[in-house]
Design a protein around this motif. Sequence first.
Motif, PDB file in Angstrom:
ATOM      1  N   ALA A 273       5.436   0.670   6.862  1.00 53.97           N
ATOM      2  CA  ALA A 273       5.180  -0.231   5.731  1.00 53.97           C
ATOM      3  C   ALA A 273       5.872   0.305   4.472  1.00 53.97           C
TER       4      ALA A 273
ATOM      5  N   PRO B  37       0.107 -11.337 -11.999  1.00 51.57           N
ATOM      6  CA  PRO B  37       0.460 -10.620 -10.763  1.00 51.57           C
ATOM      7  C   PRO B  37      -0.715  -9.860 -10.162  1.00 51.57           C
TER       8      PRO B  37
ATOM      9  N   LEU C 112       9.787 -13.210  -4.744  1.00 54.41           N
ATOM     10  CA  LEU C 112      10.281 -11.992  -5.392  1.00 54.41           C
ATOM     11  C   LEU C 112      11.074 -11.132  -4.409  1.00 54.41           C
TER      12      LEU C 112
ATOM     13  N   ILE D 161       8.156  -9.503 -14.664  1.00 56.40           N
ATOM     14  CA  ILE D 161       8.795  -9.209 -13.376  1.00 56.40           C
ATOM     15  C   ILE D 161       8.563  -7.734 -13.005  1.00 56.40           C
ATOM     16  N   ASN D 162       8.683  -6.853 -13.988  1.00 54.13           N
ATOM     17  CA  ASN D 162       8.417  -5.436 -13.688  1.00 54.13           C
ATOM     18  C   ASN D 162       6.985  -5.222 -13.197  1.00 54.13           C
ATOM     19  N   GLN D 163       6.043  -5.929 -13.815  1.00 52.10           N
ATOM     20  CA  GLN D 163       4.633  -5.805 -13.366  1.00 52.10           C
ATOM     21  C   GLN D 163       4.489  -6.302 -11.932  1.00 52.10           C
ATOM     22  N   MET D 164       5.147  -7.431 -11.642  1.00 54.00           N
ATOM     23  CA  MET D 164       5.043  -7.996 -10.290  1.00 54.00           C
ATOM     24  C   MET D 164       5.594  -7.018  -9.259  1.00 54.00           C
ATOM     25  N   ILE D 165       6.728  -6.406  -9.595  1.00 51.28           N
ATOM     26  CA  ILE D 165       7.348  -5.478  -8.655  1.00 51.28           C
ATOM     27  C   ILE D 165       6.454  -4.266  -8.422  1.00 51.28           C
ATOM     28  N   ARG D 166       5.915  -3.760  -9.501  1.00 49.25           N
ATOM     29  CA  ARG D 166       5.032  -2.609  -9.389  1.00 49.25           C
ATOM     30  C   ARG D 166       3.831  -2.934  -8.501  1.00 49.25           C
ATOM     31  N   GLN D 167       3.272  -4.094  -8.749  1.00 53.16           N
ATOM     32  CA  GLN D 167       2.101  -4.516  -7.987  1.00 53.16           C
ATOM     33  C   GLN D 167       2.454  -4.705  -6.508  1.00 53.16           C
ATOM     34  N   LEU D 168       3.608  -5.325  -6.283  1.00 45.85           N
ATOM     35  CA  LEU D 168       4.062  -5.564  -4.918  1.00 45.85           C
ATOM     36  C   LEU D 168       4.126  -4.251  -4.144  1.00 45.85           C
ATOM     37  N   PHE D 169       4.601  -3.206  -4.798  1.00 54.49           N
ATOM     38  CA  PHE D 169       4.774  -1.959  -4.072  1.00 54.49           C
ATOM     39  C   PHE D 169       3.543  -1.081  -4.044  1.00 54.49           C
TER      40      PHE D 169
ATOM     41  N   ASP E 238       0.890  -2.472  -3.328  1.00 46.61           N
ATOM     42  CA  ASP E 238       0.221  -3.124  -2.195  1.00 46.61           C
ATOM     43  C   ASP E 238       0.906  -2.848  -0.867  1.00 46.61           C
ATOM     44  N   THR E 239       2.004  -2.129  -0.931  1.00 52.18           N
ATOM     45  CA  THR E 239       2.819  -1.900   0.262  1.00 52.18           C
ATOM     46  C   THR E 239       2.004  -1.645   1.515  1.00 52.18           C
ATOM     47  N   THR E 240       1.109  -0.680   1.411  1.00 52.71           N
ATOM     48  CA  THR E 240       0.414  -0.248   2.612  1.00 52.71           C
ATOM     49  C   THR E 240      -0.674  -1.225   3.039  1.00 52.71           C
TER      50      THR E 240
ATOM     51  N   HIS F 231      -0.080  -4.429   3.011  1.00 54.65           N
ATOM     52  CA  HIS F 231       0.615  -5.551   3.640  1.00 54.65           C
ATOM     53  C   HIS F 231       0.490  -5.473   5.159  1.00 54.65           C
TER      54      HIS F 231
ATOM     55  N   VAL G  94       2.287  -5.216   7.599  1.00 59.59           N
ATOM     56  CA  VAL G  94       3.496  -4.822   8.316  1.00 59.59           C
ATOM     57  C   VAL G  94       3.091  -3.714   9.272  1.00 59.59           C
TER      58      VAL G  94
END
Lengths: 187, 93
Positions: free
Chosen positions: A20, A118, A128, B56-64, B66-68, B70, B72
């Motif tokens: 992941a 977000p 995104l 956008i920076n906040q969204m990216i930070r949040q997305l990552f 949450d990585t674990t 997700h 996947v």
Amino acid sequence: MNIHIDPHSWVRAHADYLYAYTRARVNDEEQARDLVQETFLAALEKINTFEGRSSERTWLTAILRNKIIDHYRKKSSVLLNADVRQAEDEQTGFFNPDDGHWNSEPAPKHFGIDDYDPLRSKEFDHILMKCMQKLPALWLSVFTMKHMDDEATDIILAELKLTSSNFWVIIHRAKLNLRACLQKNWI
Amino acid sequence: MSMGALDKITHNCKHATFLIEKKLIGRLTLREKIFLRIHLFGCGVCRLYQAQTTKINQMIRQLFLDTTKHDVKLTDEVKKEMQDRIEDELNKN
């Protein structure tokens, strides 16, 4: 002898986590799997260097991280010309070439992102990610290291062999394309 | 300041957006800070750009972050292959 290290349970204990971690940074399932596998094998080779000061997972993640950076480096040197030029072409019309003023059509306009929280909603994550994956490999590498891993700028410069002015140009260009892509694809 | 110099600042959105990105993750020189302040004072489009790029920076930070979380995951088959490779290496020694 190390107490907290047990290669027989590595896959069961850490493979999903490492995968992941990799998938968030590498847009290719097969390459991501290979990176995780290589990480385990590399870890075996230097198992004697594990000192138990960090957890097994932290240690494995550090090895993986270096593998991912190597992967970025290879990918960005192979693809450098074609995909960077294409991405640069995409933004040539963004600004008036004489005075740098926004051209009206690509200029930022209000869209869904302006009222988007977000922290509460995840529904735009896939847009995104799709937009990020359109960035050239080198730009995405720089962008990922800075924004996701919060890597110090001088480390990124050294690892990807960039000058400081290259770095800022890439950060700027990557964001221009990313924002434009979001404005275009946001529903 | 001459009118020409002021125009150069108020018109140059390309440079202003560059400075906005630099400010978000680095540090601006005094000269750059002044440029950006004057530009943003008169340019609503770049103020909007600034708000959006920060988001956008906040969204990216949040997305990552949450990585674990997700969904996947590797298949059992792939995992077995991976562990087998490890066992092979261990048996070599």
